[in-house]
Design a protein around this motif. Structure first.
Motif, PDB file in Angstrom:
ATOM      1  N   ARG A 180      10.982 -11.694   2.719  1.00  0.00           N
ATOM      2  CA  ARG A 180       9.785 -10.842   2.623  1.00  0.00           C
ATOM      3  C   ARG A 180      10.150  -9.370   2.362  1.00  0.00           C
ATOM      4  O   ARG A 180       9.250  -8.527   2.266  1.00  0.00           O
ATOM      5  N   LYS A 181      11.436  -9.061   2.270  1.00  0.00           N
ATOM      6  CA  LYS A 181      11.850  -7.686   1.967  1.00  0.00           C
ATOM      7  C   LYS A 181      11.139  -7.199   0.703  1.00  0.00           C
ATOM      8  O   LYS A 181      11.233  -7.835  -0.358  1.00  0.00           O
ATOM      9  N   GLY A 182      10.394  -6.103   0.832  1.00  0.00           N
ATOM     10  CA  GLY A 182       9.712  -5.514  -0.335  1.00  0.00           C
ATOM     11  C   GLY A 182       8.530  -6.329  -0.831  1.00  0.00           C
ATOM     12  O   GLY A 182       7.991  -6.026  -1.888  1.00  0.00           O
ATOM     13  N   LYS A 183       8.138  -7.353  -0.084  1.00  0.00           N
ATOM     14  CA  LYS A 183       7.019  -8.208  -0.528  1.00  0.00           C
ATOM     15  C   LYS A 183       5.847  -8.082   0.454  1.00  0.00           C
ATOM     16  O   LYS A 183       5.623  -6.989   0.970  1.00  0.00           O
ATOM     17  N   PRO A 207       3.935  -7.670   3.644  1.00  0.00           N
ATOM     18  CA  PRO A 207       4.455  -7.209   4.937  1.00  0.00           C
ATOM     19  C   PRO A 207       4.450  -8.296   6.025  1.00  0.00           C
ATOM     20  O   PRO A 207       3.528  -9.103   6.100  1.00  0.00           O
ATOM     21  N   THR A 243      14.233   2.004   5.250  1.00  0.00           N
ATOM     22  CA  THR A 243      13.780   0.832   4.475  1.00  0.00           C
ATOM     23  C   THR A 243      14.519   0.745   3.137  1.00  0.00           C
ATOM     24  O   THR A 243      14.903  -0.345   2.707  1.00  0.00           O
ATOM     25  N   PRO A 285      14.506  -6.830   5.972  1.00  0.00           N
ATOM     26  CA  PRO A 285      13.190  -6.252   6.264  1.00  0.00           C
ATOM     27  C   PRO A 285      13.235  -5.284   7.449  1.00  0.00           C
ATOM     28  O   PRO A 285      13.893  -5.544   8.455  1.00  0.00           O
ATOM     29  N   THR A 286      12.536  -4.157   7.283  1.00  0.00           N
ATOM     30  CA  THR A 286      12.339  -3.229   8.394  1.00  0.00           C
ATOM     31  C   THR A 286      10.956  -3.516   8.982  1.00  0.00           C
ATOM     32  O   THR A 286       9.984  -3.697   8.242  1.00  0.00           O
ATOM     33  N   ASN A 325       5.203   1.892   4.762  1.00  0.00           N
ATOM     34  CA  ASN A 325       6.088   1.310   3.741  1.00  0.00           C
ATOM     35  C   ASN A 325       7.185   0.413   4.308  1.00  0.00           C
ATOM     36  O   ASN A 325       8.000  -0.118   3.549  1.00  0.00           O
ATOM     37  N   CYS A 326       7.207   0.278   5.640  1.00  0.00           N
ATOM     38  CA  CYS A 326       8.176  -0.673   6.210  1.00  0.00           C
ATOM     39  C   CYS A 326       7.821  -2.069   5.701  1.00  0.00           C
ATOM     40  O   CYS A 326       6.699  -2.314   5.240  1.00  0.00           O
ATOM     41  N   ASP A 327       8.761  -2.997   5.828  1.00  0.00           N
ATOM     42  CA  ASP A 327       8.523  -4.361   5.310  1.00  0.00           C
ATOM     43  C   ASP A 327       7.663  -5.201   6.247  1.00  0.00           C
ATOM     44  O   ASP A 327       7.335  -6.347   5.932  1.00  0.00           O
TER      45      ASP A 327
END
Ligand code: KIV
Length: 273
Positions: free
Chosen positions: A18-21, A23, A198, A204-205, A213-215
């Motif tokens: 889910r990184k960058g996808k 949340p 991030t 993922p954060t 903007n965290c993941d």
């Protein structure tokens, strides 16, 4: 229930993907009925050591024990069927050596059935994270405001006001990711610093008092339900649980004193034989 009917649980690789996808939705839970309600809506349920403060009335998380975490982890695991369940390793249970951390983390995993543990990750943590991960224990890290270090940090204030501390937080997150953490909680930092973290890590954060903007995002559930008058600035209250409990208790007390509760509807009347 047959294996076919079982609800499929979220996995660590799915959270990582889910990184960058979309949340990651995360909330804390400490008991079975709450976990049952949250499960439908959360990708990840955290049995946080915040339990010490929001359930047991402690003034910090420092007094939370491994047995407390296991008891609450077991309760959550009885009803959370879909979300990935992560249990916090409490203060004193993992810092001194990777071997101690493995002994305690494996006990948490075996006795609760949870899927991962979380540790607050200072500069000392990388060795422990890789030791646990290589031996089958997924680790979520926690950087920024680390509540278990409140006695060193001087309280629960947001962190990263100087460049030196901000850099250290970014370095801790990078080290945690390189060591094998599958996600990292970023707590109580400026939006700008959270965004730098991030960008700096490939995992993922999960923000709390951090950045949109965290993941993913996490909140302490009793805080977001409005159980307490005071909450940190970053908590949005999505309800008024305190007000609801007060109203219910007031109405109950009034009816008990007036003998209007229990009315016929709520009493047994057996026919005489
Ligand atoms: O213990 C906890 O609830 C936590 C969250 C604040 C992330 O660590």
């Amino acid at each position: 229930m047959s294996a076919q009917n079982q609800v499929r649980r979220m996995t660590v690789p799915e959270i990582m993907a889910r990184k960058g996808k979309v949340p990651v939705v995360c909330l804390t839970a400490y008991d079975a009925p709450t976990a049952a309600i949250l499960d439908e809506h959360c990708d990840l349920i955290l049995v946080g050591d915040s339990v010490g403060m929001v359930v047991h009335g402690l003034t910090s998380t420092v007094g939370v024990t491994l047995d407390m975490m296991i008891l609450h982890g077991q309760a959550v695991m009885r009803t959370a069927k879909k979300a990935l369940v992560v249990v916090d390793l409490p203060f004193g249970s993992y810092e001194d050596s990777p071997i101690t951390a493995f002994k305690n983390a494996s006990r948490v995993m075996m006795e609760t059935g949870c899927q991962a543990v979380k540790i607050e990750s200072g500069s000392y943590a990388a060795e422990t994270i890789s030791y646990l991960t290589e031996r089958g224990i997924p680790v979520m890290s926690h950087v920024g405001l680390r509540p278990q270090s409140m006695n060193v940090l001087g309280g629960f204030r947001a962190r990263g006001r100087t460049k030196e501390v901000a850099d250290e937080i970014i370095e801790n997150a990078i080290a945690a990711a390189k060591a094998g953490s599958f996600a990292v909680v970023v707590e109580g930092v400026s939006e700008d610093l959270a965004d730098k973290v991030t960008k700096a890590v490939s995992i993922p954060t999960i923000g709390i008092g951090a950045s949109p903007n965290c993941d993913g995002q996490v909140l302490v559930t009793p805080d977001m339900l409005g159980l307490f008058d005071w909450t940190p600035k970053f908590v949005k209250k999505y309800g008024d649980l305190k007000g609801l409990i007060e109203t219910c208790a007031r109405n109950y007390a009034k009816e008990v004193k007036a003998r209007s509760f229990p009315s016929d509807e709520f009493t047994y009347k057996f026919k005489k034989k």
